[in-house]
Design a protein around this motif. Sequence first.
Motif, PDB file in Angstrom:
ATOM      1  N   VAL A 177       7.172 -19.850 -17.693  1.00 10.51           N
ATOM      2  CA  VAL A 177       8.352 -19.412 -18.451  1.00 10.51           C
ATOM      3  C   VAL A 177       7.924 -18.626 -19.679  1.00 10.51           C
ATOM      4  CG1 VAL A 177      10.321 -20.208 -19.820  1.00 10.51           C
ATOM      5  CG2 VAL A 177       9.807 -21.297 -17.626  1.00 10.51           C
ATOM      6  N   PHE A 178       6.927 -19.133 -20.377  1.00 10.97           N
ATOM      7  CA  PHE A 178       6.444 -18.473 -21.591  1.00 10.97           C
ATOM      8  C   PHE A 178       5.952 -17.063 -21.293  1.00 10.97           C
ATOM      9  CE2 PHE A 178       2.989 -17.325 -24.475  1.00 10.97           C
ATOM     10  CZ  PHE A 178       3.611 -17.487 -25.708  1.00 10.97           C
ATOM     11  N   LEU A 179       5.131 -16.918 -20.250  1.00 12.54           N
ATOM     12  CA  LEU A 179       4.589 -15.606 -19.899  1.00 12.54           C
ATOM     13  C   LEU A 179       5.680 -14.655 -19.427  1.00 12.54           C
ATOM     14  CD1 LEU A 179       1.304 -16.709 -18.071  1.00 12.54           C
ATOM     15  CD2 LEU A 179       1.499 -15.653 -20.341  1.00 12.54           C
ATOM     16  N   SER A 180       6.675 -15.187 -18.705  1.00 13.69           N
ATOM     17  CA  SER A 180       7.784 -14.354 -18.224  1.00 13.69           C
ATOM     18  C   SER A 180       8.616 -13.818 -19.380  1.00 13.69           C
ATOM     19  CB  SER A 180       8.663 -15.163 -17.269  1.00 13.69           C
ATOM     20  OG  SER A 180       9.777 -14.409 -16.867  1.00 13.69           O
ATOM     21  N   VAL A 181       8.944 -14.708 -20.324  1.00 12.33           N
ATOM     22  CA  VAL A 181       9.736 -14.290 -21.480  1.00 12.33           C
ATOM     23  C   VAL A 181       8.947 -13.299 -22.332  1.00 12.33           C
ATOM     24  CG1 VAL A 181      10.830 -15.072 -23.617  1.00 12.33           C
ATOM     25  CG2 VAL A 181      11.115 -16.390 -21.505  1.00 12.33           C
ATOM     26  N   ARG A 182       7.677 -13.574 -22.540  1.00 15.28           N
ATOM     27  CA  ARG A 182       6.858 -12.652 -23.331  1.00 15.28           C
ATOM     28  C   ARG A 182       6.760 -11.284 -22.658  1.00 15.28           C
ATOM     29  NH1 ARG A 182       0.644 -13.876 -25.016  1.00 15.28           N
ATOM     30  NH2 ARG A 182       0.310 -13.257 -22.845  1.00 15.28           N
ATOM     31  N   HIS A 183       6.719 -11.277 -21.331  1.00  8.64           N
ATOM     32  CA  HIS A 183       6.677 -10.010 -20.588  1.00  8.64           C
ATOM     33  C   HIS A 183       7.963  -9.215 -20.817  1.00  8.64           C
ATOM     34  CE1 HIS A 183       5.467  -7.264 -17.389  1.00  8.64           C
ATOM     35  NE2 HIS A 183       6.706  -7.357 -16.911  1.00  8.64           N
ATOM     36  N   ILE A 184       9.109  -9.908 -20.792  1.00 11.42           N
ATOM     37  CA  ILE A 184      10.398  -9.238 -21.035  1.00 11.42           C
ATOM     38  C   ILE A 184      10.417  -8.628 -22.429  1.00 11.42           C
ATOM     39  CG2 ILE A 184      12.873  -9.620 -21.359  1.00 11.42           C
ATOM     40  CD1 ILE A 184      12.693 -11.787 -19.175  1.00 11.42           C
ATOM     41  N   GLU A 236      11.623  -2.608 -31.922  1.00  8.03           N
ATOM     42  CA  GLU A 236      11.541  -3.641 -32.937  1.00  8.03           C
ATOM     43  C   GLU A 236      10.412  -4.604 -32.598  1.00  8.03           C
ATOM     44  OE1 GLU A 236      15.061  -5.997 -32.911  1.00  8.03           O
ATOM     45  OE2 GLU A 236      15.011  -6.317 -30.750  1.00  8.03           O
ATOM     46  N   LYS A 237       9.969  -5.315 -33.591  1.00 11.57           N
ATOM     47  CA  LYS A 237       8.928  -6.309 -33.370  1.00 11.57           C
ATOM     48  C   LYS A 237       9.555  -7.529 -32.719  1.00 11.57           C
ATOM     49  CE  LYS A 237       5.249  -8.846 -35.688  1.00 11.57           C
ATOM     50  NZ  LYS A 237       4.600  -9.157 -36.999  1.00 11.57           N
ATOM     51  N   ALA A 238       9.118  -7.831 -31.498  1.00 10.97           N
ATOM     52  CA  ALA A 238       9.716  -8.931 -30.748  1.00 10.97           C
ATOM     53  C   ALA A 238       8.705 -10.047 -30.558  1.00 10.97           C
ATOM     54  CB  ALA A 238      10.194  -8.428 -29.380  1.00 10.97           C
ATOM     55  N   GLY A 239       9.213 -11.252 -30.501  1.00 11.08           N
ATOM     56  CA  GLY A 239       8.349 -12.402 -30.273  1.00 11.08           C
ATOM     57  C   GLY A 239       9.175 -13.616 -29.944  1.00 11.08           C
ATOM     58  N   ILE A 240       8.532 -14.644 -29.437  1.00  9.11           N
ATOM     59  CA  ILE A 240       9.253 -15.857 -29.052  1.00  9.11           C
ATOM     60  C   ILE A 240       9.309 -16.773 -30.268  1.00  9.11           C
ATOM     61  CG2 ILE A 240       9.433 -17.674 -27.322  1.00  9.11           C
ATOM     62  CD1 ILE A 240       7.596 -16.090 -25.545  1.00  9.11           C
ATOM     63  N   THR A 241      10.116 -16.345 -31.227  1.00 12.73           N
ATOM     64  CA  THR A 241      10.339 -17.138 -32.431  1.00 12.73           C
ATOM     65  C   THR A 241      11.814 -17.479 -32.522  1.00 12.73           C
ATOM     66  OG1 THR A 241      10.752 -15.192 -33.811  1.00 12.73           O
ATOM     67  CG2 THR A 241       8.456 -15.934 -33.596  1.00 12.73           C
ATOM     68  N   TRP A 242      12.124 -18.523 -33.254  1.00 13.90           N
ATOM     69  CA  TRP A 242      13.519 -18.956 -33.357  1.00 13.90           C
ATOM     70  C   TRP A 242      14.387 -17.874 -33.985  1.00 13.90           C
ATOM     71  CZ3 TRP A 242      16.740 -21.924 -31.153  1.00 13.90           C
ATOM     72  CH2 TRP A 242      17.934 -22.283 -31.769  1.00 13.90           C
ATOM     73  N   SER A 243      13.905 -17.204 -35.029  1.00 18.06           N
ATOM     74  CA  SER A 243      14.698 -16.173 -35.711  1.00 18.06           C
ATOM     75  C   SER A 243      14.964 -14.984 -34.791  1.00 18.06           C
ATOM     76  CB  SER A 243      13.994 -15.703 -36.980  1.00 18.06           C
ATOM     77  OG  SER A 243      12.719 -15.164 -36.676  1.00 18.06           O
ATOM     78  N   PHE A 244      13.954 -14.577 -34.007  1.00 18.73           N
ATOM     79  CA  PHE A 244      14.161 -13.445 -33.100  1.00 18.73           C
ATOM     80  C   PHE A 244      15.117 -13.815 -31.973  1.00 18.73           C
ATOM     81  CE2 PHE A 244      13.152 -11.183 -29.173  1.00 18.73           C
ATOM     82  CZ  PHE A 244      13.381  -9.880 -29.580  1.00 18.73           C
ATOM     83  N   LEU A 245      14.976 -15.018 -31.418  1.00 23.56           N
ATOM     84  CA  LEU A 245      15.878 -15.446 -30.335  1.00 23.56           C
ATOM     85  C   LEU A 245      17.313 -15.531 -30.827  1.00 23.56           C
ATOM     86  CD1 LEU A 245      13.704 -18.190 -28.598  1.00 23.56           C
ATOM     87  CD2 LEU A 245      14.236 -15.903 -27.742  1.00 23.56           C
ATOM     88  N   GLN A 246      17.513 -15.946 -32.064  1.00 22.62           N
ATOM     89  CA  GLN A 246      18.862 -15.963 -32.645  1.00 22.62           C
ATOM     90  C   GLN A 246      19.429 -14.557 -32.722  1.00 22.62           C
ATOM     91  OE1 GLN A 246      18.221 -18.150 -36.389  1.00 22.62           O
ATOM     92  NE2 GLN A 246      19.757 -19.610 -35.704  1.00 22.62           N
ATOM     93  N   LYS A 247      18.592 -13.605 -33.141  1.00 24.21           N
ATOM     94  CA  LYS A 247      19.024 -12.207 -33.241  1.00 24.21           C
ATOM     95  C   LYS A 247      19.392 -11.653 -31.863  1.00 24.21           C
ATOM     96  CE  LYS A 247      16.380  -9.480 -35.661  1.00 24.21           C
ATOM     97  NZ  LYS A 247      15.218  -8.598 -35.992  1.00 24.21           N
ATOM     98  N   ALA A 248      18.562 -11.929 -30.859  1.00 27.34           N
ATOM     99  CA  ALA A 248      18.826 -11.446 -29.505  1.00 27.34           C
ATOM    100  C   ALA A 248      20.088 -12.081 -28.934  1.00 27.34           C
ATOM    101  CB  ALA A 248      17.634 -11.750 -28.603  1.00 27.34           C
TER     102      ALA A 248
END
Length: 491
Positions: A13-20, A32-44
Motif C-alpha cells: 500500500v505504501f509503495l502504491s500510494v507513493r507511486h501515485i 507541488e511537493k507531495a508526500g505521505i504526510t497527514w498535512s498533505f493527505l488533508q490537502k488532497a
Amino acid sequence: MWLLLPILLYSAVFLSVRHIYSHWRRRGFPSEKAGITWSFLQKAYRREFRHVEAICEAYQSGKDRLLGIYCFFRPVLLVRNVELAQTILQQSNGHFNELKWEYVAGYRRFNLLEKLAPMFGTKRLSEMFGQVQKVGDHLIRHLLDRQIQGCPLEVDLQQKLRVYSVNIIANLIYGLDINNFEHEDHILTSYLSHNQASIQSFTLGRLPQKSSYTYRLRDLIKQSVELREDHGLIRKDILQLLVRFRNGNEVSGDKWQLEPINADKLLSIKRLAKVAEDLLKVSLDAVASTVTFTLLEILQEPLIVEKLRAEIKELSNENGQLKFEELNGLRYMDMCLKETLRKYPPLPIIERVCRKSYSLPNSKFTIDEGKTLMVPLLAMHRDEKYFSEPMKYKPLRFLQTANDVGQCEDKTKSNVFIGFGIGGSQCVGQNFAKLVIKVALIKLLQNFHLELDANQVKTLEVSHRPAPFIHTKDGLKVKLKRREINTKFYS
C-alpha cells in the motif's frame, strides 16, 4: 509468518500510494511537493470534497503555466494560463470531450451538444419567448399575492428564483404546463430539494446516479414524447425540438411539426430523458445562481439599480409583455450579467479527463490517457493580473467602446472573461440562459422595490456545489415592496 503478511500488505500500500503521488514529478511536470504526510493527505482530501476553494488556493501557489497536483489519490493537471486553457479546450480535436454527450448514428460518431446547439438560436428562442414570459409572470403573481397591501414582503429570494428556474425547465424542457409556486408537491419541486442536499466530489460525481427521481423524470418525458409522436401535439419548446431530432428532423429552421424520415429513432426515450435531466441540472444552477448573485450585488449599489431601471423603462412593455427583439438593446444589463458571471461563474472549474495521450501546445509535456485536466475559472476571474479590484462589482469594466468592441475596459489582459465556459466546455444554451435571466431581472425591478437585509449581507457565505450558492440560514433575505408601475397586468 503471520507477522510478515501485514508487513507485506503495508509495504504494498505504501509503495502504491507513493507511486501515485510521484506521478507528475516522474513525468517532469512542475508540481507541488507531495508526500505521505497527514498535512498533505488533508490537502488532497479537501481538494476532492471541497474542491473549488482548494483548487483556487493551488492556482495562487505559483507562477508556472501548468501545475501537477493531487485530489486524494488522483493526479490532476491544473492549467493556470488563460491562453493555454483556451488553446487546449478549443483545439484539442476531441481529446477532452465529455463522453456523455456523444452518440453513434450508423457508422459515425457525433457530439450531441453540437447537433442540438441550433435549438438555442435566435429564431428558436424568439418563438419560445412567450413561454418564458408566462413563467416570469407566475413569479411576480406569486410574490404579489403574498404581499399584504402597503406592507413589505420579506422572502428568501434565492429559493423563489430556484423555483422560477424549475418552472422554466418544466415548461420548456419537460413540456409541462405547470406552476410549481402552486404545485409544491410536484416531482420537479421535490427534485429541487433533493439536488440541494447532494454530495459534491470529483470522484463520486462520476458514479452512476440512479434514484427514484431519475425514473420518475423519465416517465414524464415518455408521456410527453408519446403525446407528440402519436397524437401530433405541437408545442414550441425545447422538448419539441428534441423530439424532432429523435425522429431524424433538423432542429434548426422554423418548422416545429414532426416529419418522420424512418422508423429508427436517433435517440431512445431513455437517452432523451438523460439529455433532459442533464439540461435540468445545468440550467437550474446557471440561471438561479446568476439571477441571485446579480441581485445580491446590484441591491448594494442603488446607482446601479437606478441605471437598470432607466434602461428597462425604455422597453415597450405593452400590457405587461416584453418584446424579444428589444432585450438585446439592454447594454447596461448585459454588462451587469458579465460582471456577475466573472465574479460568480456558474461553472467555477472546468474538469476534463484526457481520452488519449495529448501533447500540450507550446510545451514539451504530454498528458496521459485517463488523467484529469482542470481549468480554474473562478480563480482566473478573480486574479488581479487580469481584473483590477477583482472582488469589487464593477459592470463598467465590460464597457464596449468604438475602438475596442467586445473587450473589457479593464485591459490588463484581453479575452480573459470566459463566462459560460470555453471551447468544448462552452454552454451551448447560454443565449437561452441569458434570456431567462433577463426576464426575471426585468420583471422584478419593474414591479418591486427591493431591499437587502444589511445584517445578513455582512455574514453571508458563498459555497459551491459546484455552482455558487448562498449558504445562510435564510438564503438571500430580501424585502419587496410593490411599485405602482406596471402592476395592473398582475392584479
